[in-house]
Design an enzyme around this catalytic site. Structure first.
Site, PDB file in Angstrom:
ATOM      1  N   LYS A   1      10.498  45.316  53.239  1.00 25.64           N
ATOM      2  CA  LYS A   1      10.707  44.136  52.401  1.00 25.64           C
ATOM      3  C   LYS A   1       9.619  44.055  51.338  1.00 25.64           C
ATOM      4  CE  LYS A   1      11.447  39.128  52.939  1.00 25.64           C
ATOM      5  NZ  LYS A   1      11.576  38.046  53.946  1.00 25.64           N
TER       6      LYS A   1
ATOM      7  N   SER B   1      15.551  35.771  53.785  1.00 24.35           N
ATOM      8  CA  SER B   1      15.166  36.430  52.544  1.00 24.35           C
ATOM      9  C   SER B   1      14.978  37.939  52.693  1.00 24.35           C
ATOM     10  CB  SER B   1      13.875  35.815  52.011  1.00 24.35           C
ATOM     11  OG  SER B   1      12.822  35.946  52.957  1.00 24.35           O
TER      12      SER B   1
ATOM     13  N   SER C   1      14.438  34.260  58.221  1.00 24.18           N
ATOM     14  CA  SER C   1      14.702  35.278  57.219  1.00 24.18           C
ATOM     15  C   SER C   1      15.001  36.671  57.772  1.00 24.18           C
ATOM     16  CB  SER C   1      13.535  35.369  56.232  1.00 24.18           C
ATOM     17  OG  SER C   1      13.523  34.230  55.407  1.00 24.18           O
TER      18      SER C   1
END
Length: 378
Positions: free
Chosen positions: A20, A97, A121
Site C-alpha cells: 500500500k 483504503s 481499511s
C-alpha cells in the site's frame, strides 16, 4: 530506483507482495493517493520494518498499490487516480483504503497485500473482494515508516487469497515466540450486529458462521448481554470524532497549506477534526473506553463473529449519497475492533445477491496467533 530485493529464502520465498502506498519502500517516494503529496515526498531511505520483515522472509515487492487519499476512506474511490478494479465483483468498488492491494491480490497480480487498517481499511476490501484479511492487535506490528492517519487506531496488516499464506505472513510480522494456540469456549453471535447488515448479507454471514462452527467443532452461542443498536451508533460516532481529531493533528498542516489537494469529501473529513473541541474529544474518548470494557466482557465468553461489512460493494459511479450511506452503515461494524484494539480476521463468507461479503471474527487482545490458527488454519 529499483524495488528492494528480498532475501530469496525463508517461509515466504517468492511470495509477491503488493505494498500500500502509505508504507515506506526503500528508494521509492510515498504518494498516499495524493499527487501533491507525492510531489513533496523524498525517496525513503529504508523500507518500513513490517515490509522489511516480509522481505527478510523471502517475499518480493510486486509493486506499490493505490490507496484512497491519505487512507481516509473505506470505499476504494480515488478522485485523482480513479477506482481500482474489483476482480471478484466487476463493476463494483473494491473497498478501501487498501484498495490497490485488494485489487492486486484478488486479480492474481500479487499473493499478499501489505496494507493498513484504521477503521476497516483491510477488512472492507477483504469482504468486497472475497479475500482473507487480518487486522492485528493494536501495537502488535511495528508501524514505523507507515504514514499515520489516527495513531490510536492505526494498524499494519495483510490481505491474501489463501488462508494459510495469510497466517504464515502474519507469523513473520508478529513479535516473540509462538505460544500454544488457545481455543475459545464458543463462537459468539450478536443478533444486534447481524441486524446492522442488510438481510442478504446477514444470511450469508450466518451461513459462514455455521460452516466455521462445524469445521472447528465450536458451538455458536448468542451474546448473553447483547449490545443495542443505540450503543453501536454511539461507538461509531465517538470513533469518527476521535479519528477525525487525530487525522487533523497528523495532516492538518498539509490540508491547510495545499488547498484543493484533496477531493472535497476527503477534505471534509479532515476539517471535521479541525472543528473538534477538547470537551467533544474527551467525551468521545470516554465512549471509546466504555466500548473497550464492554467488548472485553463479551470476549470472556467466546470470540465475537459479525459481518465484515453491512452490504456488498456498491457500483462504481454510484452517487455520493449512496457511497456515504454504505460507509456510514459499515462503520459500526468495523470500528468495534478498531477502537478496542483487538485482533480481527475477515473471512470470505460467500455471496449476497451474487456479490462477495465477509465474516469477521474478533478475539481478545494478543490472541492473534490463536485467532489465525482457528479461522485461517495457520
Amino acid at each position: 530506483m529499483p524495488l528492494p530485493a528480498g532475501s530469496g529464502t525463508g517461509p515466504l520465498a517468492g511470495v509477491r507482495v503488493a505494498v500500500k502506498d502509505v508504507v515506506a519502500v526503500a528508494g521509492q517516494r510515498t504518494g498516499a493517493g495524493v499527487p501533491r503529496w507525492l510531489e513533496r515526498a523524498l525517496p525513503a531511505a529504508a523500507s518500513a520494518p513490517a515490509l522489511q520483515a516480509l522481505l527478510d522472509a523471502g517475499a518480493v515487492v510486486a509493486g506499490l498499490a493505490r490507496t484512497d487519499e491519505l487512507a481516509f476512506s473505506l470505499l476504494g474511490v480515488n478522485a485523482h487516480h480513479g477506482t481500482p478494479p474489483n476482480p471478484a465483483a466487476p463493476g463494483r468498488v473494491p473497498g478501501g483504503s487498501s484498495s490497490g492491494c485488494a485489487a492486486a491480490v484478488a486479480g492474481g497480480a500479487a499473493d499478499l497485500g501489505l496494507g493498513t487498517d484504521t477503521a476497516g481499511s483491510l477488512r472492507v476490501p477483504g469482504s468486497w473482494c472475497g479475500l482473507h484479511a487480518w487486522r492485528p492487535t493494536h501495537g502488535a506490528v511495528d508501524t514505523t515508516g507507515v504514514l499515520p492517519l489516527a495513531p490510536s487506531f492505526d494498524t499494519v496488516g495483510l490481505l491474501a487469497r489463501d488462508a494459510g499464506l495469510l497466517a504464515a505472513a502474519a507469523r513473520v510480522l508478529l513479535p516473540g515466540a509462538s505460544a500454544p494456540a488457545r481455543r475459545p469456549a464458543a463462537l459468539l453471535r450478536s443478533r444486534t450486529l447481524l441486524g446492522l447488515a442488510e438481510p442478504a448479507t446477514a444470511r450469508a454471514v450466518e451461513a459462514a458462521l455455521a460452516a466455521l462452527a462445524e469445521r472447528t467443532g465450536l458451538p455458536v452461542r448468542d451474546v448473553g448481554d447483547d449490545v443495542t443498536a443505540d450503543e453501536a451508533g454511539e461507538w461509531a460516532a465517538a470513533f469518527r470524532t476521535a479519528q477525525a481529531a487525530e487525522a487533523w493533528a497528523a495532516h492538518g498542516a498539509f490540508v491547510t497549506a495545499e488547498p484543493g489537494a484533496l477531493s472535497p469529501a476527503v477534505e471534509a473529513r479532515f476539517r471535521a477534526g479541525e472543528r473538534t473541541g477538547a470537551a467533544q474529544l474527551a467525551a468521545a474518548r470516554a465512549v471509546v473506553e466504555r466500548t473497550r470494557a464492554r467488548l472485553d466482557a463479551v470476549l470472556e465468553d467466546g470470540w465475537l463473529c459479525l459481518p465484515s461489512t453491512a452490504t456488498p460493494a456498491p457500483p462504481v459511479g454510484a452517487p455520493p449519497e449512496l457511497l456515504e450511506a454504505v460507509r456510514a452503515g459499515t462503520l459500526p461494524l468495523t470500528t468495534l475492533a478498531s477502537q478496542t484494539g483487538v485482533p480481527a480476521v475477515g473471512l470470505p463468507a460467500g455471496r449476497a445477491g451474487g456479490l462477495p461479503v465477509g465474516l469477521c471474527v474478533l478475539a481478545p487482545r494478543g490472541e492473534d496467533r490463536s485467532l489465525l490458527v482457528l479461522v485461517a488454519g495457520g
